[in-house]
Scaffold this motif. Structure first.
Motif, PDB file in Angstrom:
ATOM      1  N   ALA A 210      46.017  24.546  42.160  1.00 22.52           N
ATOM      2  CA  ALA A 210      46.333  25.694  41.309  1.00 22.52           C
ATOM      3  C   ALA A 210      45.897  25.402  39.880  1.00 22.52           C
ATOM      4  O   ALA A 210      46.162  24.316  39.358  1.00 22.52           O
ATOM      5  CB  ALA A 210      47.821  25.998  41.369  1.00 22.52           C
ATOM      6  N   PRO A 211      45.222  26.341  39.237  1.00 18.39           N
ATOM      7  CA  PRO A 211      44.712  26.080  37.888  1.00 18.39           C
ATOM      8  C   PRO A 211      45.799  26.178  36.834  1.00 18.39           C
ATOM      9  O   PRO A 211      46.802  26.868  37.008  1.00 18.39           O
ATOM     10  CB  PRO A 211      43.684  27.209  37.706  1.00 18.39           C
ATOM     11  N   GLN A 212      45.585  25.468  35.731  1.00 14.99           N
ATOM     12  CA  GLN A 212      46.424  25.618  34.545  1.00 14.99           C
ATOM     13  C   GLN A 212      45.745  26.686  33.678  1.00 14.99           C
ATOM     14  O   GLN A 212      44.843  26.394  32.900  1.00 14.99           O
ATOM     15  CB  GLN A 212      46.528  24.296  33.795  1.00 14.99           C
ATOM     16  N   LEU A 213      46.164  27.914  33.834  1.00 13.67           N
ATOM     17  CA  LEU A 213      45.471  29.030  33.195  1.00 13.67           C
ATOM     18  C   LEU A 213      45.908  29.205  31.752  1.00 13.67           C
ATOM     19  O   LEU A 213      47.064  28.959  31.389  1.00 13.67           O
ATOM     20  CB  LEU A 213      45.732  30.318  33.969  1.00 13.67           C
ATOM     21  N   ALA A 214      44.952  29.667  30.929  1.00 18.89           N
ATOM     22  CA  ALA A 214      45.214  29.980  29.529  1.00 18.89           C
ATOM     23  C   ALA A 214      44.640  31.360  29.231  1.00 18.89           C
ATOM     24  O   ALA A 214      43.802  31.884  29.977  1.00 18.89           O
ATOM     25  CB  ALA A 214      44.576  28.932  28.613  1.00 18.89           C
ATOM     26  N   ALA A 215      45.100  31.938  28.151  1.00 19.31           N
ATOM     27  CA  ALA A 215      44.637  33.277  27.779  1.00 19.31           C
ATOM     28  C   ALA A 215      43.119  33.310  27.664  1.00 19.31           C
ATOM     29  O   ALA A 215      42.509  32.434  27.046  1.00 19.31           O
ATOM     30  CB  ALA A 215      45.265  33.693  26.451  1.00 19.31           C
ATOM     31  N   GLY A 216      42.526  34.323  28.281  1.00 21.70           N
ATOM     32  CA  GLY A 216      41.075  34.506  28.210  1.00 21.70           C
ATOM     33  C   GLY A 216      40.282  33.832  29.297  1.00 21.70           C
ATOM     34  O   GLY A 216      39.062  33.997  29.365  1.00 21.70           O
ATOM     35  N   ASP A 217      40.941  33.061  30.181  1.00 15.04           N
ATOM     36  CA  ASP A 217      40.213  32.377  31.253  1.00 15.04           C
ATOM     37  C   ASP A 217      39.628  33.375  32.252  1.00 15.04           C
ATOM     38  O   ASP A 217      40.230  34.415  32.547  1.00 15.04           O
ATOM     39  CB  ASP A 217      41.136  31.417  32.008  1.00 15.04           C
ATOM     40  N   ILE A 218      38.454  33.024  32.775  1.00 15.99           N
ATOM     41  CA  ILE A 218      37.787  33.809  33.817  1.00 15.99           C
ATOM     42  C   ILE A 218      37.818  33.000  35.105  1.00 15.99           C
ATOM     43  O   ILE A 218      37.345  31.858  35.138  1.00 15.99           O
ATOM     44  CB  ILE A 218      36.339  34.140  33.428  1.00 15.99           C
ATOM     45  N   VAL A 219      38.386  33.581  36.154  1.00 18.61           N
ATOM     46  CA  VAL A 219      38.542  32.889  37.434  1.00 18.61           C
ATOM     47  C   VAL A 219      37.498  33.406  38.422  1.00 18.61           C
ATOM     48  O   VAL A 219      37.329  34.616  38.594  1.00 18.61           O
ATOM     49  CB  VAL A 219      39.953  33.104  38.007  1.00 18.61           C
TER      50      VAL A 219
ATOM     51  N   ASP B 288      43.532  32.521  48.364  1.00 21.17           N
ATOM     52  CA  ASP B 288      43.036  32.151  47.034  1.00 21.17           C
ATOM     53  C   ASP B 288      43.594  33.100  45.969  1.00 21.17           C
ATOM     54  O   ASP B 288      44.008  32.664  44.885  1.00 21.17           O
ATOM     55  CB  ASP B 288      41.507  32.180  47.000  1.00 21.17           C
ATOM     56  N   LEU B 289      43.610  34.385  46.262  1.00 22.11           N
ATOM     57  CA  LEU B 289      44.183  35.359  45.330  1.00 22.11           C
ATOM     58  C   LEU B 289      45.670  35.084  45.098  1.00 22.11           C
ATOM     59  O   LEU B 289      46.151  35.123  43.954  1.00 22.11           O
ATOM     60  CB  LEU B 289      44.010  36.775  45.882  1.00 22.11           C
ATOM     61  N   THR B 290      46.385  34.806  46.183  1.00 23.24           N
ATOM     62  CA  THR B 290      47.818  34.536  46.070  1.00 23.24           C
ATOM     63  C   THR B 290      48.068  33.341  45.160  1.00 23.24           C
ATOM     64  O   THR B 290      48.963  33.362  44.299  1.00 23.24           O
ATOM     65  CB  THR B 290      48.418  34.296  47.460  1.00 23.24           C
ATOM     66  N   ARG B 291      47.280  32.281  45.323  1.00 20.94           N
ATOM     67  CA  ARG B 291      47.431  31.075  44.498  1.00 20.94           C
ATOM     68  C   ARG B 291      47.139  31.368  43.023  1.00 20.94           C
ATOM     69  O   ARG B 291      47.889  30.959  42.122  1.00 20.94           O
ATOM     70  CB  ARG B 291      46.495  29.979  45.017  1.00 20.94           C
ATOM     71  N   VAL B 292      46.057  32.104  42.768  1.00 21.00           N
ATOM     72  CA  VAL B 292      45.659  32.381  41.387  1.00 21.00           C
ATOM     73  C   VAL B 292      46.645  33.328  40.705  1.00 21.00           C
ATOM     74  O   VAL B 292      47.012  33.129  39.535  1.00 21.00           O
ATOM     75  CB  VAL B 292      44.228  32.955  41.359  1.00 21.00           C
ATOM     76  N   LEU B 293      47.093  34.344  41.402  1.00 20.11           N
ATOM     77  CA  LEU B 293      48.042  35.280  40.809  1.00 20.11           C
ATOM     78  C   LEU B 293      49.381  34.603  40.523  1.00 20.11           C
ATOM     79  O   LEU B 293      50.039  34.903  39.519  1.00 20.11           O
ATOM     80  CB  LEU B 293      48.222  36.493  41.718  1.00 20.11           C
ATOM     81  N   ALA B 294      49.778  33.673  41.390  1.00 15.68           N
ATOM     82  CA  ALA B 294      51.001  32.908  41.128  1.00 15.68           C
ATOM     83  C   ALA B 294      50.833  32.041  39.890  1.00 15.68           C
ATOM     84  O   ALA B 294      51.761  31.904  39.068  1.00 15.68           O
ATOM     85  CB  ALA B 294      51.356  32.052  42.338  1.00 15.68           C
ATOM     86  N   ALA B 295      49.650  31.444  39.732  1.00 16.67           N
ATOM     87  CA  ALA B 295      49.383  30.623  38.548  1.00 16.67           C
ATOM     88  C   ALA B 295      49.403  31.478  37.283  1.00 16.67           C
ATOM     89  O   ALA B 295      49.888  31.050  36.228  1.00 16.67           O
ATOM     90  CB  ALA B 295      48.046  29.905  38.689  1.00 16.67           C
ATOM     91  N   ALA B 296      48.860  32.696  37.377  1.00 16.48           N
ATOM     92  CA  ALA B 296      48.881  33.607  36.231  1.00 16.48           C
ATOM     93  C   ALA B 296      50.317  33.987  35.877  1.00 16.48           C
ATOM     94  O   ALA B 296      50.707  33.984  34.700  1.00 16.48           O
ATOM     95  CB  ALA B 296      48.049  34.843  36.530  1.00 16.48           C
ATOM     96  N   ASP B 297      51.103  34.307  36.891  1.00 15.29           N
ATOM     97  CA  ASP B 297      52.509  34.644  36.655  1.00 15.29           C
ATOM     98  C   ASP B 297      53.246  33.478  35.981  1.00 15.29           C
ATOM     99  O   ASP B 297      54.022  33.671  35.039  1.00 15.29           O
ATOM    100  CB  ASP B 297      53.205  35.001  37.971  1.00 15.29           C
ATOM    101  N   ALA B 298      52.989  32.270  36.460  1.00 18.50           N
ATOM    102  CA  ALA B 298      53.662  31.100  35.910  1.00 18.50           C
ATOM    103  C   ALA B 298      53.290  30.857  34.447  1.00 18.50           C
ATOM    104  O   ALA B 298      54.103  30.345  33.668  1.00 18.50           O
ATOM    105  CB  ALA B 298      53.322  29.860  36.746  1.00 18.50           C
ATOM    106  N   ALA B 299      52.057  31.235  34.091  1.00 22.52           N
ATOM    107  CA  ALA B 299      51.591  31.048  32.717  1.00 22.52           C
ATOM    108  C   ALA B 299      51.917  32.237  31.821  1.00 22.52           C
ATOM    109  O   ALA B 299      51.573  32.223  30.632  1.00 22.52           O
ATOM    110  CB  ALA B 299      50.083  30.802  32.719  1.00 22.52           C
ATOM    111  N   GLY B 300      52.557  33.264  32.378  1.00 20.35           N
ATOM    112  CA  GLY B 300      52.883  34.444  31.593  1.00 20.35           C
ATOM    113  C   GLY B 300      51.669  35.302  31.271  1.00 20.35           C
ATOM    114  O   GLY B 300      51.643  35.990  30.244  1.00 20.35           O
ATOM    115  N   LEU B 301      50.678  35.268  32.160  1.00 15.79           N
ATOM    116  CA  LEU B 301      49.431  36.003  31.948  1.00 15.79           C
ATOM    117  C   LEU B 301      49.307  37.147  32.941  1.00 15.79           C
ATOM    118  O   LEU B 301      49.773  37.050  34.083  1.00 15.79           O
ATOM    119  CB  LEU B 301      48.232  35.062  32.102  1.00 15.79           C
ATOM    120  N   LYS B 302      48.642  38.202  32.508  1.00 16.51           N
ATOM    121  CA  LYS B 302      48.448  39.374  33.354  1.00 16.51           C
ATOM    122  C   LYS B 302      46.957  39.605  33.568  1.00 16.51           C
ATOM    123  O   LYS B 302      46.178  39.564  32.610  1.00 16.51           O
ATOM    124  CB  LYS B 302      49.073  40.602  32.690  1.00 16.51           C
TER     125      LYS B 302
END
Length: 222
Positions: A178-187, A198-212
């Motif tokens: 799972a990636p450590q996502l930051a604002a502005g990242d392109i997946v 893959d979508l489920t993993r990435v969306l969970a990572a976004a949720d965890a980072a407070g990103l939409k």
């Protein structure tokens, strides 16, 4: 005043009208599209991009629609031709948009600029004819590009050449962490058999980072 200077003085207002400021700029028209691998923003957003389009998993489509994910779909015309309805549903009932990934997925840097334009303009025209929607972003296959790619992309209607910050596609038995996502990242993802997970993993990572997830087009200037 010498005649060359008079000619230049007469040209400048005309060049300004069409967005150029000098004959040198006119000679390089169209200007090359910028390359974007991460968006410079403080907004709490992340960008989901999905390439190719060969595997049409209903579960992955349902995730995109249920979550209303504004994914950028960098599609190959051949991958949409046998099941246009799959992608039509995504753009008609969700905020996803179809973007340019070339006609035949070559390494564009091995082609002349004319060859690159044929790949990118050809894909643009096929998507426009099939979906009535114009791609506005280009992803070069393999992320491989040169200056000719940037110029060809602009000439074929794109406002940016888009690469990525994180590749989160599962290939074979290897699943990326799972990636450590930051604002502005392109997946980067792909339409493979693993897309739903893959979508489920990435969306969970976004949720965890407070990103939409946000529409990438909206964050790239024309």
């Amino acid at each position: 005043m010498p005649r060359p200077r008079a000619l230049l003085a007469a040209l400048v207002p005309l060049l300004a009208v069409i967005g150029l400021s000098s004959p040198a700029q006119a000679a390089s028209w169209p200007p090359p599209a910028p390359v974007v691998s991460k968006v410079n923003t403080t907004d709490p957003v992340v960008f989901i991009t999905i390439d190719d389009g060969w595997y049409h998993d209903p579960a992955a489509a349902q995730i995109l629609l249920d979550r209303q994910v504004p994914a950028s779909l960098f599609l190959l015309p051949g991958a949409t031709s046998y099941d246009t309805g799959y992608f039509r549903r995504l753009v008609d009932h969700g905020p996803s948009r179809i973007e340019n990934h070339s006609v035949s997925h070559p390494d564009l840097t091995t082609l002349t600029e004319q060859g690159q334009r044929a790949e990118l303009c050809g894909a643009r025209q096929q998507h426009l004819s099939r979906f009535g929607l114009e791609p506005r972003l280009t992803r070069p296959p393999y992320g491989s590009f040169n200056e000719q790619t940037r110029t060809a992309a602009r000439a074929c209607g794109s406002k940016a050449v888009v690469t990525w910050t994180h590749d989160q596609t599962t290939w074979g038995s290897w699943t990326p962490p799972a990636p450590q996502l930051a604002a502005g990242d392109i997946v980067l993802l792909h339409f493979t058999e693993s897309l739903a997970s893959d979508l489920t993993r990435v969306l969970a990572a976004a949720d965890a980072a407070g990103l939409k997830p946000a529409p990438l087009r909206d964050y790239i200037a024309d």
